[in-house]
Design a protein around this motif. Structure first.
Motif, PDB file in Angstrom:
ATOM      1  N   UNK A 141       0.999  -1.306  -0.059  1.00 50.90           N
ATOM      2  CA  UNK A 141       0.019   0.014  -0.025  1.00 50.90           C
ATOM      3  C   UNK A 141       0.752   1.261   0.021  1.00 50.90           C
ATOM      4  N   UNK A 142       1.778   1.489   0.868  1.00 48.15           N
ATOM      5  CA  UNK A 142       2.726   2.729   0.944  1.00 48.15           C
ATOM      6  C   UNK A 142       3.421   2.691  -0.315  1.00 48.15           C
ATOM      7  N   UNK A 143       3.952   1.609  -0.875  1.00 51.78           N
ATOM      8  CA  UNK A 143       4.782   1.412  -2.190  1.00 51.78           C
ATOM      9  C   UNK A 143       3.504   2.110  -3.446  1.00 51.78           C
ATOM     10  N   UNK A 144       2.518   1.807  -3.354  1.00 51.43           N
ATOM     11  CA  UNK A 144       1.404   2.212  -4.298  1.00 51.43           C
ATOM     12  C   UNK A 144       1.188   3.662  -4.134  1.00 51.43           C
ATOM     13  N   UNK A 145       1.358   4.230  -2.977  1.00 56.99           N
ATOM     14  CA  UNK A 145       1.228   5.745  -2.709  1.00 56.99           C
ATOM     15  C   UNK A 145       2.336   6.535  -3.472  1.00 56.99           C
ATOM     16  N   UNK A 146       3.619   5.781  -3.116  1.00 55.79           N
ATOM     17  CA  UNK A 146       4.736   6.408  -3.833  1.00 55.79           C
ATOM     18  C   UNK A 146       4.575   6.430  -5.098  1.00 55.79           C
ATOM     19  N   UNK A 147       4.236   5.451  -5.898  1.00 49.74           N
ATOM     20  CA  UNK A 147       4.193   5.414  -7.353  1.00 49.74           C
ATOM     21  C   UNK A 147       3.002   6.425  -7.691  1.00 49.74           C
ATOM     22  N   UNK A 148       1.893   6.559  -6.838  1.00 49.56           N
ATOM     23  CA  UNK A 148       0.849   7.683  -7.220  1.00 49.56           C
ATOM     24  C   UNK A 148       1.788   8.915  -7.096  1.00 49.56           C
ATOM     25  N   UNK A 149       2.406   9.367  -6.223  1.00 48.28           N
ATOM     26  CA  UNK A 149       3.170  10.725  -6.269  1.00 48.28           C
ATOM     27  C   UNK A 149       4.001  10.855  -7.526  1.00 48.28           C
ATOM     28  N   UNK A 150       4.712   9.708  -7.702  1.00 46.55           N
ATOM     29  CA  UNK A 150       5.587   9.603  -8.998  1.00 46.55           C
ATOM     30  C   UNK A 150       4.936  10.239 -10.192  1.00 46.55           C
ATOM     31  N   UNK A 151       3.838   9.283 -10.393  1.00 45.35           N
ATOM     32  CA  UNK A 151       3.036   9.575 -11.435  1.00 45.35           C
ATOM     33  C   UNK A 151       2.369  10.954 -11.608  1.00 45.35           C
ATOM     34  N   UNK A 152       2.041  11.555 -10.853  1.00 41.13           N
ATOM     35  CA  UNK A 152       1.667  13.221 -10.901  1.00 41.13           C
ATOM     36  C   UNK A 152       2.657  14.104 -10.795  1.00 41.13           C
ATOM     37  N   UNK A 153       4.022  13.508 -10.783  1.00 37.65           N
ATOM     38  CA  UNK A 153       5.374  14.436 -10.831  1.00 37.65           C
ATOM     39  C   UNK A 153       5.416  15.126  -9.547  1.00 37.65           C
ATOM     40  N   UNK A 154       4.786  14.656  -8.370  1.00 33.49           N
ATOM     41  CA  UNK A 154       5.353  15.311  -7.213  1.00 33.49           C
ATOM     42  C   UNK A 154       6.261  14.593  -6.344  1.00 33.49           C
ATOM     43  N   UNK A 155       7.573  15.315  -6.552  1.00 28.36           N
ATOM     44  CA  UNK A 155       8.922  14.676  -5.943  1.00 28.36           C
ATOM     45  C   UNK A 155       8.842  14.983  -4.423  1.00 28.36           C
ATOM     46  N   UNK A 156       8.946  14.165  -3.342  1.00 28.70           N
ATOM     47  CA  UNK A 156       8.614  14.708  -1.992  1.00 28.70           C
ATOM     48  C   UNK A 156       9.805  15.355  -1.455  1.00 28.70           C
ATOM     49  N   UNK A 157      11.056  15.365  -2.004  1.00 32.77           N
ATOM     50  CA  UNK A 157      12.113  16.138  -1.658  1.00 32.77           C
ATOM     51  C   UNK A 157      12.024  17.525  -1.250  1.00 32.77           C
ATOM     52  N   UNK A 158      12.145  17.863   0.148  1.00 31.49           N
ATOM     53  CA  UNK A 158      12.061  19.122   0.680  1.00 31.49           C
ATOM     54  C   UNK A 158      10.738  19.461   1.061  1.00 31.49           C
ATOM     55  N   UNK A 159       9.597  18.636   0.676  1.00 31.76           N
ATOM     56  CA  UNK A 159       8.301  19.010   1.037  1.00 31.76           C
ATOM     57  C   UNK A 159       7.869  18.358   2.489  1.00 31.76           C
ATOM     58  N   UNK A 160       6.955  19.092   3.171  1.00 24.74           N
ATOM     59  CA  UNK A 160       6.618  18.473   4.359  1.00 24.74           C
ATOM     60  C   UNK A 160       5.417  17.355   4.239  1.00 24.74           C
ATOM     61  N   UNK A 161       5.756  16.168   4.702  1.00 27.85           N
ATOM     62  CA  UNK A 161       4.676  15.197   4.483  1.00 27.85           C
ATOM     63  C   UNK A 161       4.111  14.625   5.887  1.00 27.85           C
ATOM     64  N   UNK A 162       2.970  14.674   6.081  1.00 25.30           N
ATOM     65  CA  UNK A 162       2.396  14.165   7.189  1.00 25.30           C
ATOM     66  C   UNK A 162       1.534  13.009   6.756  1.00 25.30           C
ATOM     67  N   UNK A 163       1.894  11.833   7.641  1.00 25.75           N
ATOM     68  CA  UNK A 163       1.247  10.656   7.679  1.00 25.75           C
ATOM     69  C   UNK A 163       0.339  10.569   8.926  1.00 25.75           C
ATOM     70  N   UNK A 164      -0.979  10.244   8.825  1.00 25.75           N
ATOM     71  CA  UNK A 164      -1.906  10.160   9.892  1.00 25.75           C
ATOM     72  C   UNK A 164      -2.175   8.480   9.948  1.00 25.75           C
ATOM     73  N   UNK A 165      -1.529   7.839  11.203  1.00 28.40           N
ATOM     74  CA  UNK A 165      -1.410   6.404  11.412  1.00 28.40           C
ATOM     75  C   UNK A 165      -0.114   6.003  11.425  1.00 28.40           C
ATOM     76  N   UNK A 166      -0.035   4.974  12.203  1.00 26.34           N
ATOM     77  CA  UNK A 166       1.250   4.390  12.502  1.00 26.34           C
ATOM     78  C   UNK A 166       1.409   2.912  12.549  1.00 26.34           C
ATOM     79  N   UNK A 167       0.538   2.236  11.775  1.00 23.16           N
ATOM     80  CA  UNK A 167       0.257   1.007  11.616  1.00 23.16           C
ATOM     81  C   UNK A 167       1.633   0.325  10.969  1.00 23.16           C
TER      82      UNK A 167
END
Ligand code: NAD
Length: 284
Positions: A141-167
């Motif tokens: 599931x998280x791997x798929x989320x990263x692919x989605x970011x890549x696909x829309x051209x969103x490079x996480x570098x330098x961005x603030x990411x907030x994850x809700x949930x710690x499973x």
């Protein structure tokens, strides 16, 4: 602002079509990627999930096998079966469908899968590899989320990411993958007092809570990318995410719908991990 939807079905179809060509190439060399799914008991939701996984494998030319075992299967018998599959060269991936019946120790069962066949990415060796940035299998599931970011051209570098949930299967590996991609990561959970304030700072907001419409429009920064992992069944039988989609779409820049967002990507990344397992084996 009206957010652009991130179409998980379309991205999944694109990735699966590409994988099918790689599967065919491996098959031509005698290394058809193979996934074995073990289902213990008759949980109705699990039956649907395993059928979908097997069908998805077959659709791209992989060899998939579904093994059904009775709910009263002993732990020793299940561990012995996993050991046999570990030793079977035609099996590249082993997936034990969770949850298991209560008398079976799920941790022990998962740790018995050979790490090189742990295509769900739940083994401690996979979690450790992710932690230290070594090659391993990423949870789907998280791997798929990263692919989605890549696909829309969103490079996480330098961005603030907030994850809700710690499973262990979504929140924690999601945070690690975002960190690996050089985001500044905040993890929020049930004991976080100022969650809305933190969420509002997110350029990338991932909701993996398991509570319908938990993320409201006032918790989202204008233009943010919002990935909704939640799958909740409402009293009327409809599915709903952890994000209040109708309100948040007017604030966010990008947003995943539920259904049709992160969900289809999870099985897609299971296929990707199985393909990678077969590629690694073929190259040894
Ligand atoms: P989980 O129950 O293991 O974890 C939920 C997390 O949310 C916990 O870490 C908890 O601290 C946090 N949380 C709970 N209530 C909270 C609150 N009031 N405030 C802040 N944080 C809170 O669930 P999970 O396995 O991580 O799954 C989360 C959701 O994602 C579920 O809806 C699940 O069905 C869904 N899911 C979807 C996929 C998919 O393929 N799209 C895959 C796995 C899980």
């Amino acid at each position: 602002m009206t957010a652009q939807p991130i179409d998980g079905n379309a991205l999944a179809a694109k990735l699966r079509a590409h994988m099918a060509t790689e599967v065919a190439a491996l098959a031509a060399q005698g290394h058809t990627p193979g996934l074995t799914v073990l289902l213990v008991g008759e949980d109705p939701a699990s039956q649907v999930y395993v059928r979908n996984k097997v069908k998805a494998c077959e659709a791209i030319g992989m060899a998939s096998r579904l093994e059904r075992h009775p709910a009263d299967m002993s732990e020793a018998a299940l561990l012995a079966r996993i050991q046999e599959l570990n030793a079977d060269p035609s099996v590249h991936g082993i997936l034990v469908q969770l949850p298991l019946p209560k008398h079976l120790n799920a941790d022990l069962v998962i740790e018995t899968i050979a790490p090189e066949k742990d295509v769900d990415g739940f083994h401690i060796a996979s979690a450790g590899a992710l932690m230290v940035g070594q090659p391993g299998f990423k949870p789907c599931t998280p791997y798929g989320c990263m692919k989605m970011l890549e696909d829309i051209g969103c490079n996480p570098r330098g961005k603030h990411a907030v994850v809700i949930g710690r499973s262990n299967i979504v929140g924690k590996p999601m945070a690690l993958l975002l960190l690996q991609a050089s985001a500044t990561v905040t993890i929020c959970h049930s004991a976080t007092p100022n969650l809305a304030e933190l969420a509002r700072q997110a350029d990338i907001l991932v909701a993996a809570v398991g509570r319908p419409r938990f993320v409201t429009a006032d918790m989202v920064k204008p233009g943010a990318v919002v990935l909704d992992v939640g799958i909740n069944r409402l009293p009327d039988g409809k599915l709903c995410g952890d994000v209040d989609f109708d309100a948040v779409k007017d604030v966010a820049g990008w947003i995943t719908p539920v259904p049709g967002g992160v969900g289809p990507m999870t099985i897609t990344m299971l296929l990707q991990n199985t393909l990678e397992a077969a590629q690694r084996r073929a190259s040894t």
